[in-house]
Write a protein that holds these residues in place. Structure first.
Motif, PDB file in Angstrom:
ATOM      1  N   HIS A 123       0.852  -1.193   0.000  1.00 31.27           N
ATOM      2  CA  HIS A 123       0.000   0.000   0.000  1.00 31.27           C
ATOM      3  C   HIS A 123       0.887   1.242   0.000  1.00 31.27           C
ATOM      4  O   HIS A 123       2.088   1.176   0.285  1.00 31.27           O
ATOM      5  CB  HIS A 123      -0.905   0.004   1.237  1.00 31.27           C
ATOM      6  CG  HIS A 123      -1.937   1.084   1.246  1.00 31.27           C
ATOM      7  ND1 HIS A 123      -3.062   1.053   0.445  1.00 31.27           N
ATOM      8  CD2 HIS A 123      -2.015   2.241   1.951  1.00 31.27           C
ATOM      9  CE1 HIS A 123      -3.782   2.130   0.657  1.00 31.27           C
ATOM     10  NE2 HIS A 123      -3.173   2.871   1.563  1.00 31.27           N
TER      11      HIS A 123
ATOM     12  N   PRO B  19      -3.296   5.568  -2.872  1.00 28.83           N
ATOM     13  CA  PRO B  19      -4.033   4.373  -2.485  1.00 28.83           C
ATOM     14  C   PRO B  19      -4.116   3.278  -3.546  1.00 28.83           C
ATOM     15  O   PRO B  19      -4.357   2.115  -3.225  1.00 28.83           O
ATOM     16  CB  PRO B  19      -5.437   4.918  -2.160  1.00 28.83           C
ATOM     17  CG  PRO B  19      -5.199   6.335  -1.772  1.00 28.83           C
ATOM     18  CD  PRO B  19      -4.093   6.799  -2.671  1.00 28.83           C
TER      19      PRO B  19
ATOM     20  N   GLY C  25      -0.719  -0.059  -4.280  1.00 30.66           N
ATOM     21  CA  GLY C  25      -0.594  -1.448  -3.856  1.00 30.66           C
ATOM     22  C   GLY C  25      -1.199  -2.414  -4.856  1.00 30.66           C
ATOM     23  O   GLY C  25      -0.583  -3.432  -5.204  1.00 30.66           O
TER      24      GLY C  25
ATOM     25  N   ASN D 153      -6.461  -4.922   0.225  1.00 32.25           N
ATOM     26  CA  ASN D 153      -6.502  -3.476   0.102  1.00 32.25           C
ATOM     27  C   ASN D 153      -6.692  -2.878   1.493  1.00 32.25           C
ATOM     28  O   ASN D 153      -7.663  -3.198   2.181  1.00 32.25           O
ATOM     29  CB  ASN D 153      -7.651  -3.066  -0.822  1.00 32.25           C
ATOM     30  CG  ASN D 153      -7.745  -1.566  -0.998  1.00 32.25           C
ATOM     31  OD1 ASN D 153      -8.220  -0.858  -0.106  1.00 32.25           O
ATOM     32  ND2 ASN D 153      -7.307  -1.079  -2.145  1.00 32.25           N
TER      33      ASN D 153
ATOM     34  N   TYR E  28       2.350  -2.569   6.740  1.00 34.25           N
ATOM     35  CA  TYR E  28       0.954  -2.882   6.408  1.00 34.25           C
ATOM     36  C   TYR E  28       0.617  -4.336   6.712  1.00 34.25           C
ATOM     37  O   TYR E  28      -0.503  -4.641   7.132  1.00 34.25           O
ATOM     38  CB  TYR E  28       0.678  -2.576   4.932  1.00 34.25           C
ATOM     39  CG  TYR E  28       0.952  -1.139   4.573  1.00 34.25           C
ATOM     40  CD1 TYR E  28       0.196  -0.118   5.131  1.00 34.25           C
ATOM     41  CD2 TYR E  28       1.976  -0.787   3.703  1.00 34.25           C
ATOM     42  CE1 TYR E  28       0.448   1.217   4.833  1.00 34.25           C
ATOM     43  CE2 TYR E  28       2.243   0.541   3.389  1.00 34.25           C
ATOM     44  CZ  TYR E  28       1.476   1.535   3.964  1.00 34.25           C
ATOM     45  OH  TYR E  28       1.735   2.853   3.668  1.00 34.25           O
TER      46      TYR E  28
END
Length: 288
Positions: A32, A37, A40, A56, A109
């Protein structure tokens, strides 16, 4: 004690390679970019570990930003449990699945998915130590082929995590029963160079532990012994500690580091700074 799925914090690229083809293993790509946005998904489409699903951050690992009463919950609130379960089942995760999460950002992440799985009682989840770079260093190719997994059947069990809300943090300003640790970069903690949230600064009384300080120069986590020594200078009792960051994502990296260090029981403040600073009535501090 030997267990079917011994990976509960980190897994090396070599150990992932040895087990990746097992039917009850699920790999999840969590790459990500907070400032882009769509990056990723684009990176995943360009090449990922074979059979990896894509997570996501905004859609799969977070919930609605507005509460039922309209209050802002932060940039990445926790997803509803039913929604999380549905996502995990779509990826093919069942109660006996070993999940491995990876990214290309030192685990910043991937650690969010690690924490979320633990929040529904699933402890067979690990972060790929060193991320995608470590996998490629093993000489392994990437693929553009997307898997079509059979649905999983995971169910929520007793949480292995704790979380607190803004009200708890506000009360703590007076009681000081919990030590708050902020995972953001030192300049953002001081209220400098803030480019993500509308207000700079930090929660009064918070201490700063930049999540990247959990890593070695090669992007792999420091040893449990070293992490224990470093965190012990900040907290004496993990269960009296709360981890936060900008939006509840990199705070999970500190929680993973604490688990590696054998310091169990710290809580997550999911709303973190993005929620805290959205209410002008909440006090803030700038500087150190």
């Amino acid at each position: 004690m030997t267990q079917a799925h011994p990976y509960k914090t980190l897994i090396s690229a070599a150990n992932l390679l040895a087990n990746a083809q097992k039917p009850n293993w699920v790999i999840v790509d969590c790459r990500h970019d907070l400032m882009d946005p769509g990056a990723g998904q684009a990176a995943y489409a360009a090449g990922h570990i074979a059979a990896a699903r894509f997570a996501n951050l905004d859609r799969d690992l977070s919930g609605p930003k507005q509460a039922a009463d309209g209050a802002f919950k932060g940039r990445h609130p926790l997803p509803d449990t039913d929604a999380l379960i549905a996502t995990l089942r779509r990826w093919g995760v069942s109660d006996d699945t070993q999940v491995v999460a990876y990214d290309a950002h030192g685990g910043m992440y991937a650690a969010r998915l690690w924490w979320l799985l633990r929040s529904i009682g699933h402890d067979s989840v690990a972060v790929l130590d060193g991320g995608l770079a470590a996998w490629q260093a093993e000489g392994q190719p990437l693929t553009t082929r997307e898997p079509t997994p059979a649905p999983g059947s995971i169910c929520a069990k007793a949480a292995l995590t704790r979380s607190v809300d803004a009200h708890d943090i506000l009360i703590n300003l007076t009681s000081q029963r919990q030590i708050v640790i902020d995972a953001r970069a030192p300049d953002r903690f001081r209220g400098e160079n803030e480019t993500i949230d509308p207000v700079g600064g930090h929660i009064p009384g918070a201490k700063n532990r930049f999540f990247k300080d959990n890593l070695q120069a090669d992007g792999r986590f420091k040893s449990g012994h070293q992490l224990h020594e470093e965190f012990s200078t900040l907290i004496s009792e993990p269960r009296a500690a709360v981890m936060q960051c900008g939006s509840g994502v990199t705070a999970c990296h500190n929680l993973l580091a604490l688990e590696i260090a054998g310091l169990h029981g710290a809580a997550l403040y999911p709303g973190s700074w993005s929620e805290w600073c959205a209410d002008a009535a909440r006090p803030i501090v700038k500087g150190v």
